[in-house]
Design a protein around this motif. Sequence first.
Motif, mmCIF file in Angstrom:
data_model
loop_
_atom_site.group_PDB
_atom_site.id
_atom_site.type_symbol
_atom_site.label_atom_id
_atom_site.label_comp_id
_atom_site.label_asym_id
_atom_site.label_seq_id
_atom_site.Cartn_x
_atom_site.Cartn_y
_atom_site.Cartn_z
ATOM 1 N N LEU A 187 0.852 -1.182 0.000
ATOM 2 C CA LEU A 187 0.000 0.000 0.000
ATOM 3 C C LEU A 187 0.888 1.232 0.000
ATOM 4 O O LEU A 187 1.807 1.335 0.819
ATOM 5 C CB LEU A 187 -0.897 0.015 1.233
ATOM 6 N N VAL A 188 0.596 2.173 -0.886
ATOM 7 C CA VAL A 188 1.393 3.392 -0.988
ATOM 8 C C VAL A 188 0.461 4.593 -0.893
ATOM 9 O O VAL A 188 -0.372 4.809 -1.779
ATOM 10 C CB VAL A 188 2.193 3.445 -2.296
ATOM 11 N N GLU A 189 0.623 5.366 0.204
ATOM 12 C CA GLU A 189 -0.171 6.574 0.387
ATOM 13 C C GLU A 189 0.499 7.769 -0.274
ATOM 14 O O GLU A 189 1.717 7.822 -0.392
ATOM 15 C CB GLU A 189 -0.363 6.893 1.879
ATOM 16 N N TYR A 223 -2.465 6.745 7.808
ATOM 17 C CA TYR A 223 -2.143 5.413 7.293
ATOM 18 C C TYR A 223 -3.380 4.772 6.681
ATOM 19 O O TYR A 223 -4.479 4.890 7.234
ATOM 20 C CB TYR A 223 -1.672 4.501 8.422
ATOM 21 N N CYS A 224 -3.214 4.087 5.569
ATOM 22 C CA CYS A 224 -4.316 3.279 5.066
ATOM 23 C C CYS A 224 -4.076 1.828 5.450
ATOM 24 O O CYS A 224 -2.937 1.387 5.629
ATOM 25 C CB CYS A 224 -4.512 3.428 3.563
ATOM 26 N N LYS A 225 -5.168 1.116 5.587
ATOM 27 C CA LYS A 225 -5.136 -0.279 5.968
ATOM 28 C C LYS A 225 -6.078 -1.069 5.083
ATOM 29 O O LYS A 225 -7.188 -0.613 4.783
ATOM 30 C CB LYS A 225 -5.556 -0.453 7.431
ATOM 31 N N LEU A 226 -5.630 -2.228 4.662
ATOM 32 C CA LEU A 226 -6.448 -3.140 3.853
ATOM 33 C C LEU A 226 -6.658 -4.408 4.660
ATOM 34 O O LEU A 226 -5.686 -5.008 5.143
ATOM 35 C CB LEU A 226 -5.747 -3.441 2.526
ATOM 36 N N VAL A 227 -7.915 -4.801 4.789
ATOM 37 C CA VAL A 227 -8.262 -6.044 5.486
ATOM 38 C C VAL A 227 -8.967 -6.942 4.490
ATOM 39 O O VAL A 227 -10.084 -6.647 4.050
ATOM 40 C CB VAL A 227 -9.162 -5.781 6.702
ATOM 41 N N VAL A 235 -11.896 -4.762 2.916
ATOM 42 C CA VAL A 235 -12.325 -3.548 3.607
ATOM 43 C C VAL A 235 -11.114 -2.617 3.674
ATOM 44 O O VAL A 235 -10.002 -3.046 3.970
ATOM 45 C CB VAL A 235 -12.815 -3.877 5.024
ATOM 46 N N LEU A 236 -11.331 -1.349 3.370
ATOM 47 C CA LEU A 236 -10.266 -0.355 3.406
ATOM 48 C C LEU A 236 -10.547 0.650 4.517
ATOM 49 O O LEU A 236 -11.705 1.025 4.739
ATOM 50 C CB LEU A 236 -10.182 0.400 2.076
ATOM 51 N N ALA A 237 -9.489 1.062 5.186
ATOM 52 C CA ALA A 237 -9.667 2.020 6.280
ATOM 53 C C ALA A 237 -8.512 3.010 6.291
ATOM 54 O O ALA A 237 -7.427 2.750 5.758
ATOM 55 C CB ALA A 237 -9.739 1.292 7.622
ATOM 56 N N SER A 296 -4.578 9.626 -1.134
ATOM 57 C CA SER A 296 -4.789 8.441 -1.953
ATOM 58 C C SER A 296 -3.956 7.296 -1.398
ATOM 59 O O SER A 296 -2.890 7.516 -0.808
ATOM 60 C CB SER A 296 -4.365 8.700 -3.394
ATOM 61 N N CYS A 297 -4.435 6.091 -1.607
ATOM 62 C CA CYS A 297 -3.701 4.901 -1.197
ATOM 63 C C CYS A 297 -3.881 3.856 -2.293
ATOM 64 O O CYS A 297 -4.997 3.365 -2.501
ATOM 65 C CB CYS A 297 -4.204 4.381 0.138
ATOM 66 N N ALA A 298 -2.794 3.567 -2.982
ATOM 67 C CA ALA A 298 -2.819 2.608 -4.077
ATOM 68 C C ALA A 298 -2.304 1.260 -3.597
ATOM 69 O O ALA A 298 -1.272 1.192 -2.917
ATOM 70 C CB ALA A 298 -1.973 3.109 -5.236
ATOM 71 N N ALA A 299 -3.020 0.211 -3.967
ATOM 72 C CA ALA A 299 -2.672 -1.134 -3.521
ATOM 73 C C ALA A 299 -2.215 -1.996 -4.686
ATOM 74 O O ALA A 299 -2.743 -1.880 -5.804
ATOM 75 C CB ALA A 299 -3.869 -1.794 -2.839
ATOM 76 N N SER A 300 -1.259 -2.857 -4.421
ATOM 77 C CA SER A 300 -0.852 -3.857 -5.408
ATOM 78 C C SER A 300 -1.663 -5.121 -5.181
ATOM 79 O O SER A 300 -2.355 -5.274 -4.170
ATOM 80 C CB SER A 300 0.638 -4.149 -5.268
ATOM 81 N N GLY A 301 -1.586 -6.050 -6.112
ATOM 82 C CA GLY A 301 -2.258 -7.317 -5.927
ATOM 83 C C GLY A 301 -3.680 -7.341 -6.462
ATOM 84 O O GLY A 301 -4.160 -6.377 -7.051
ATOM 85 N N SER A 302 -4.330 -8.467 -6.212
ATOM 86 C CA SER A 302 -5.638 -8.706 -6.826
ATOM 87 C C SER A 302 -6.775 -8.858 -5.819
ATOM 88 O O SER A 302 -7.871 -9.275 -6.191
ATOM 89 C CB SER A 302 -5.564 -9.972 -7.689
#
Length: 116
Positions: free
Chosen positions: A4-6, A94-98, A33-35, A21-27
């Motif tokens: 994740l890159v903010e 910070y962004c978080k991906l669950v 859920v994003l926070a 903005s927060c860009a995520a890699s992967g599929s």
Amino acid sequence: QVQLVESGGGLVQPGGSLRLSCAASGSIFSHSVLAWHRQAPGKQREWVALITNGGSTSYADSVKGRFTISRDNAKNTVYLQMNSLKPEDTAVYYCKLVYVGGGEYWGQGTQVTVSS
């Protein structure tokens, strides 16, 4: 592995706006859920907002009505629109991906400073 890159942080005057903005890699982005969380100097990290994989949103009372979280699954990106910024919003965000299938990932953070 998800990265994740903010981006979008900076210095803004009270009453101003910023969009993070927060860009995520992967599929797995669309199944997650994003926070957004933030951590002010000398304080514990606190939750700010989240958006489910179905698009439902919720906000901390301190930012409700001023901040808006959104997501673009086609771009693997989550946003935080911050309006009417106050000095007390100063923090590292910070962004978080669950992932609904298991796993939690954090970005490296972006500094937001609200000051005249």
